[in-house]
Design an enzyme around this catalytic site. Structure first.
Site, PDB file in Angstrom:
ATOM      1  N   HIS A  25     -18.219   1.055 -20.833  1.00  0.00           N
ATOM      2  CA  HIS A  25     -17.768   2.385 -20.467  1.00  0.00           C
ATOM      3  C   HIS A  25     -18.940   3.251 -20.003  1.00  0.00           C
ATOM      4  CE1 HIS A  25     -13.712   2.266 -22.859  1.00  0.00           C
ATOM      5  NE2 HIS A  25     -13.877   1.237 -22.046  1.00  0.00           N
ATOM      6  N   GLU A  27     -20.252   6.100 -21.075  1.00  0.00           N
ATOM      7  CA  GLU A  27     -21.203   6.564 -22.079  1.00  0.00           C
ATOM      8  C   GLU A  27     -22.187   5.458 -22.466  1.00  0.00           C
ATOM      9  OE1 GLU A  27     -17.118   8.214 -23.402  1.00  0.00           O
ATOM     10  OE2 GLU A  27     -17.890   6.620 -22.119  1.00  0.00           O
ATOM     11  N   TRP A 153       2.176   2.765  17.371  1.00  0.00           N
ATOM     12  CA  TRP A 153       1.147   3.655  16.862  1.00  0.00           C
ATOM     13  C   TRP A 153       1.293   5.082  17.366  1.00  0.00           C
ATOM     14  CZ3 TRP A 153      -0.939   1.888  12.795  1.00  0.00           C
ATOM     15  CH2 TRP A 153      -1.185   0.522  12.636  1.00  0.00           C
ATOM     16  N   ALA A 269      11.345   6.902   6.398  1.00  0.00           N
ATOM     17  CA  ALA A 269      11.755   8.272   6.148  1.00  0.00           C
ATOM     18  C   ALA A 269      12.751   8.376   5.003  1.00  0.00           C
ATOM     19  CB  ALA A 269      12.354   8.857   7.427  1.00  0.00           C
ATOM     20  N   THR A 271      13.220   6.298   2.444  1.00  0.00           N
ATOM     21  CA  THR A 271      12.573   5.992   1.164  1.00  0.00           C
ATOM     22  C   THR A 271      11.704   7.147   0.701  1.00  0.00           C
ATOM     23  OG1 THR A 271      12.546   3.630   1.724  1.00  0.00           O
ATOM     24  CG2 THR A 271      11.074   4.351  -0.030  1.00  0.00           C
TER      25      THR A 271
END
Length: 323
Positions: A25, A27, A153, A269, A271
């Site tokens: 971790h 720390e 696209w 759209a 969903t």
């Protein structure tokens, strides 16, 4: 990732952040980076999230802080995980450590938004994403697509690369059947380096052709449907839901059970709108391109707080959060 910094006499003497899953971790890494551990007894440890107090993949971080007699700990935000939830602070205080909580809390909450959402709302952090034309369409009329089931696209290549970077930063990517049938997308990372997200396909009637990219087993794929097939595709995970019920809530439960902390919902759209209507979303990232379709499919209807509009060459990226 949790971040930690150790300071003595106004100078940073150690720093660290969370190792990959199962590793040390923040720390621990920060403490291990201090050249002379004897000075820790006169230092302050800063950490974005409350130190853990239980044994998991690693020993409790609070115990290590106590072992090195670090007298002062400054914490950004408490850990809502049921195994921590204030216990780390209690353990530190019981050992005589001065503990301050809530420093830069807003920033720490933003940094840990996926983790916090998962453990407080019991669902993934949900990012909505779509591209729309300057005249307000997300897809052209079907006739304009001819017989080419590949993406049409709207955004420019720079925006497209940014989306692939986003995919590498989240655990899952989700689309509906219509998007799969229209675009035959791969839903992977091709314009950025990183780990491919888990693919989640909402396919009520299992209409996706078996030769489409999303079923090629190159990436872990979860198919959400109203019935498990008699002859399932090997390697594909099927999850059954009741489409007459609240679909968005059921999907969130499934993703939570799969330990998925974040998901990008890229379409379509219908969903996306179902998640908006259920108020199960956290932010939206909307590209507006220069092209025009004149007719076609309109984008979802969304209300939220616009926090930024960013030009990406010819595109505009609008960022919206759900307050």
């Amino acid at each position: 990732m949790v971040g930690s910094v150790i300071v003595r006499d106004g100078k940073i003497i150690g720093e660290g952040y969370t190792s990959p899953y199962g590793g040390l971790h923040a720390e621990v890494n920060a403490i291990n980076s201090v050249k002379d551990p004897s000075v820790l007894s006169k230092a302050t440890l800063y950490v974005t999230l409350e130190p853990c107090s239980h044994y998991g993949k690693t020993p409790p971080c609070a115990d290590l802080v106590i072992k090195h007699r670090i007298p002062r700990v400054v914490i950004g935000v408490l850990d809502p995980h049921e195994k921590v939830a204030g216990k780390g602070v209690e353990k530190l205080k019981a050992a005589g450590c001065e503990v301050i909580v809530g420093i830069l809390e807003k920033e720490c909450r933003a940094h840990h938004k996926r983790f916090l959402t998962f453990h407080t709302k019991f669902r993934p952090y949900i990012i909505l994403k779509w591209a729309q034309t300057s005249d307000g369409f997300i897809a052209p009329k079907k006739a304009k697509r001819a017989n080419n089931p590949e993406p049409f696209w709207i955004s420019n290549p720079h925006s497209q690369q940014l989306v692939h970077q986003w995919r590498s930063e989240e655990q899952a990517i989700m689309v509906g059947t219509n998007t799969v049938l229209a675009d035959n997308p791969k839903l992977n990372i091709r314009r950025w380096k990183g780990k491919n997200p888990v693919r989640v396909i909402i396919d009520r009637k299992l209409r996706t052709p078996t030769h489409f990219h999303v079923l090629d087993n190159s990436i872990k794929t979860i198919v959400i449907t109203n019935h498990i097939p008699k002859d399932p595709i090997s390697g594909i995970v099927y999850e059954e839901v009741d489409f007459k019920g609240n679909l968005a809530e059921q999907v969130c439960t499934i993703l939570y059970n799969h330990q998925i902390l974040s998901v990008i919902l890229e379409g379509g759209a219908q969903t996306v709108q179902s998640f908006i209507d259920a108020d199960l979303w956290d932010e939206a990232r909307i590209f507006t391109g220069q092209s025009q379709f004149e007719a076609g499919l309109r984008p979802p209807l969304i209300q939220g707080r616009i926090i930024e509009s960013i030009p990406i060459l010819t595109d505009t990226l609008t960022l919206i959060i759900n307050d």
